[in-house]
Motif scaffolding. Sequence first.
Motif, PDB file in Angstrom:
ATOM      1  N   THR A  83      -2.099   6.501   2.066  1.00  0.00           N
ATOM      2  CA  THR A  83      -3.494   6.881   1.509  1.00  0.00           C
ATOM      3  C   THR A  83      -3.514   8.475   1.154  1.00  0.00           C
ATOM      4  OG1 THR A  83      -3.893   7.276   4.051  1.00  0.00           O
ATOM      5  CG2 THR A  83      -4.291   5.068   2.977  1.00  0.00           C
ATOM      6  N   ILE A 129       0.779  -1.243  -0.101  1.00  0.00           N
ATOM      7  CA  ILE A 129      -0.055   0.184  -0.102  1.00  0.00           C
ATOM      8  C   ILE A 129       1.084   1.226   0.034  1.00  0.00           C
ATOM      9  CG2 ILE A 129      -1.785   1.425   1.161  1.00  0.00           C
ATOM     10  CD1 ILE A 129      -2.709  -1.094   2.375  1.00  0.00           C
ATOM     11  N   SER A 189      -9.326   1.733   4.439  1.00  0.00           N
ATOM     12  CA  SER A 189      -8.489   0.767   5.477  1.00  0.00           C
ATOM     13  C   SER A 189      -9.551  -0.398   5.757  1.00  0.00           C
ATOM     14  CB  SER A 189      -8.338   1.481   6.791  1.00  0.00           C
ATOM     15  OG  SER A 189      -7.680   2.815   6.559  1.00  0.00           O
ATOM     16  N   GLU A 196      -5.338   6.320   9.717  1.00  0.00           N
ATOM     17  CA  GLU A 196      -5.913   4.997   9.261  1.00  0.00           C
ATOM     18  C   GLU A 196      -4.601   3.701   9.217  1.00  0.00           C
ATOM     19  OE1 GLU A 196      -5.765   7.806   7.795  1.00  0.00           O
ATOM     20  OE2 GLU A 196      -4.491   7.843   6.113  1.00  0.00           O
ATOM     21  N   PHE A 246      -9.552  -2.927   2.880  1.00  0.00           N
ATOM     22  CA  PHE A 246      -8.282  -3.480   2.922  1.00  0.00           C
ATOM     23  C   PHE A 246      -8.356  -4.604   4.157  1.00  0.00           C
ATOM     24  CE2 PHE A 246      -4.067  -4.200   4.673  1.00  0.00           C
ATOM     25  CZ  PHE A 246      -3.268  -4.846   3.522  1.00  0.00           C
ATOM     26  N   THR A 247      -8.776  -4.129   5.346  1.00  0.00           N
ATOM     27  CA  THR A 247      -8.907  -5.432   6.400  1.00  0.00           C
ATOM     28  C   THR A 247      -9.566  -6.668   5.898  1.00  0.00           C
ATOM     29  OG1 THR A 247      -9.055  -3.419   7.949  1.00  0.00           O
ATOM     30  CG2 THR A 247      -9.544  -5.579   8.741  1.00  0.00           C
ATOM     31  N   LEU A 295      -4.474  -0.087   9.291  1.00  0.00           N
ATOM     32  CA  LEU A 295      -4.050  -0.838   8.066  1.00  0.00           C
ATOM     33  C   LEU A 295      -3.013  -1.879   8.734  1.00  0.00           C
ATOM     34  CD1 LEU A 295      -3.226   2.149   5.567  1.00  0.00           C
ATOM     35  CD2 LEU A 295      -4.974  -0.054   5.331  1.00  0.00           C
ATOM     36  N   VAL A 323       3.031  -1.470   4.306  1.00  0.00           N
ATOM     37  CA  VAL A 323       2.240  -0.164   4.136  1.00  0.00           C
ATOM     38  C   VAL A 323       3.103   0.934   4.544  1.00  0.00           C
ATOM     39  CG1 VAL A 323       0.112   0.855   5.242  1.00  0.00           C
ATOM     40  CG2 VAL A 323       0.494  -1.463   5.242  1.00  0.00           C
TER      41      VAL A 323
END
Lengths: 207, 390, 281
Positions: free
Chosen positions: B210, B207, B272, B296, B275-276, B300, B289
Amino acid sequence: MLRALTRPLAILLGGAAILVYFVPHQAGQWVEARLVDWLVLLQAAALVAGILALIRRQLARVRSGSLSQRIYPMLMLGSMAAMLIAGLFGTTAATAFGALYGSVLQPIQASMLSLLAFYMASAVFRSFRLTSAPATILLISALVVLLARIPLGEQMIPRISVFATWIIRGPNVAATRGLWIGMGLAAVATAFRVILGVQGPSGGGRS
Amino acid sequence: MTRIALVWVLLPSVIASQPFDMASPVDSLNATTQMPAAATADFPSDTLAPNPVESLVVLDAPNDAGGVIDLFWTPSLDEGLGKATVGGYEVLRAESPEGPFLSLVTLGPGTDRFRDRTAFRGTPYYYVVRTNSQSGSHSDSRVSQAALSKSQWLDTNRLSVMGGIMVILLVLLVTRRLPDEQEWLLPAARTLTEILSRRHQGPTVYIPGTAGFGDMGTIASLTLLEQVLRLGERETGDPIVYTSDPMAHALASELLPRHTPDFLSPDPLIFSLSFTGEALRQRPGVGVVVGGMGAEAFLLSEALSRSGGVAVAGTTDIGETPFLVATCDLTLIGEEILLAGPVLAPGGCRAAGLVQDRLKLLVWILILVGVAAAKLGVSWYVRLFSTGGE
Amino acid sequence: MRISYLGLLASLSRIDRRIIYLLVACAVALPLLAASTTRLIPAEESQSFHRAIAQLAEGETVLLAVEYNAGTAFELEPMVVTLVEEVFSRNARMVVSCFDAQGVGLVEETIAELAAASGKTYGTDWVFLGYRPSAPGVIISLATAPYAVFPRDHRGNSLSDLPLSSSLSGYADYQLVAVIASGTTAQDWVIYGTGRFHAPIIVGLGGGIGPTFQSFIDARTITGLIAGLRGAAEYEQLAGRPAEALRALSAQSTAHVLLVLLIVVGNASFFAARWLERTPY
């Protein structure tokens, strides 16, 4: 062909963005206003592209997944379409868009951030261990700041806020400044590498 | 030394670009008192009128795009005294010395300056400062000399920044290669290499933060992604990339040779949570990440921790770093985020660490000299780093 | 017997995370039912924050830059509410800009309600610019060319037609810039707003990133700082307007106490497990 233009364009525009910082003349302001316009426009256009990518991905999941796997992408696409259609008829609080925003989106967002508290408590329970001297210092600092930030802590240990303030204004500020300075230097160096094409996501340094 | 050299190089252009009034306000005050007296505006006054302001000086505001004129004056001698106690000052402006003078602003007693931001570039203006007494009488200053606002080409307040940038550029250009193929060690980068070179059960997920593209963390993360792609190629294959920022998505798509990244949502929190779900389904072997992230970041990293993989994280938002340290197996802190990509890159960019070392040494010296200067009461040193105001 | 107690303690480290979630839910929800407020000792930076607003004179203008949505509103909206009430009570005016696309409706609704309660007129006493992407770009534009990035306000009015925004030129138009932000926008304001354009800034932040901004207070880059629910509560108390933040602080208190207990129990359990591992029987 386009890739060949990337580096000169990056040098030209990156250089211009740095240069206008030193030029208060209206010509400099004109260049900067155009650069900022492009930045805002690119961001907005990229947002459209991103949302299209999201729709494409969800459509692919609808087409390929099993029935149970199709539910969420369909729900997502349906919600998106509902908000989009509702938005066509106005976005004030009295409209359908306003109702969806206030009674669906807002509660969802509020619940989502509140999950942070649950995750954090769980992580604190699992991870904060007195395993070494540095971990002990970290843990004691955390306990002091946690207690000092609430009225109950101040009532239990009257001088705790003095110690907590010292932690925040002393070691915390010192460490933060060190990190800021290090990051600032590295950021300028990174920016130059990207502009000059030595490395970076503009494609300059791909191996 | 660099600054002095820089000033010498830039001096001709500085002189050429400055309007007539680049002297300091104090110099100009002296100069004005020696000028022949201009005609006094014909304004009524009575016997109780306060003393007018003296030495009215008008200057084009320096280091701007024009349209701003600074006024300085010596307050009335009646300030706080006598029967005609000063109630305030009124600034009047006209486009010719004969008038008509229109009121611009009323200021309180004790004021000795005003910045007129409503001027048009290139139009000459004449000013009068009226002293109003509390009893309602007033007296006017002499009409000022003509003031013309101009655009300047160089902001002299920012020469210190220019000097700093040139020093960084110089260090970058001088330090192009490591001497004798010496290896510059960034422990976090080495650990990351070890993690990525190992065989893991699940896929690698990546990732790039963000935050938007304005965040240096996003750019640094995309640079790191190139190296993650290269290092993981043999053992773990291409990482699955999840994006939240549309610009980062577009660039990550460019970098990935075989598939496109997944754009989950432009909202960091929704991203987030999405993605979880993905992490719990995919059960990644390694999760990276890294980038610009707010609260967030914790969601993550916790998602990675719950999915059972090796969690690597780092954010340019320093406030979130402690949470990452608590939950991740490896946390890139501060500059490590920006340096990990270049340091891991094969070839020319490995000197990035050495550049950073040299720059930090320079900053160390500057700080130590600053502390000594402050102790000795030397104020010009601190002013060297000032960028003034706009 | 001693061993069984230790065994019990050691087994706590394997406790289901859902039990911890339940404890957190109770710790936060129960105090909210019993509303109580406490007297706080405000921090220096909270006092500076309040002072900056309290010094506003009639007719002066504040630029309020807001970045939050429903998710982060719990600690930031109380700050905005108190700030807007204070600004309007001083007959100062306000230009509001939102940096979170999903918070636009929420922010406008909140300020419109407060403006109506204070009898303030849209266009004369306050203007809502709305949202534009790219925070750095917007911050630079607000200083150099406000009409280029905001030709119209959020309601579709031409900015130059509204009395309050008819002659915007840069940060000199504002007595103060108040940034209330949950994310990275606050950093952008420090870098571009203050660092470059020397805008006089006060900042309200989410609790997590508050400590990192302490260095900007010490360096006088920003003049006031309130962080998290505690900062919002201190500001409410200083402004003499006790409201949501002061009430919610009791929930935060119990949650903090729970976290302290979890740390203590977690460590006790960890050491009990280690001791049992080393003990041969």
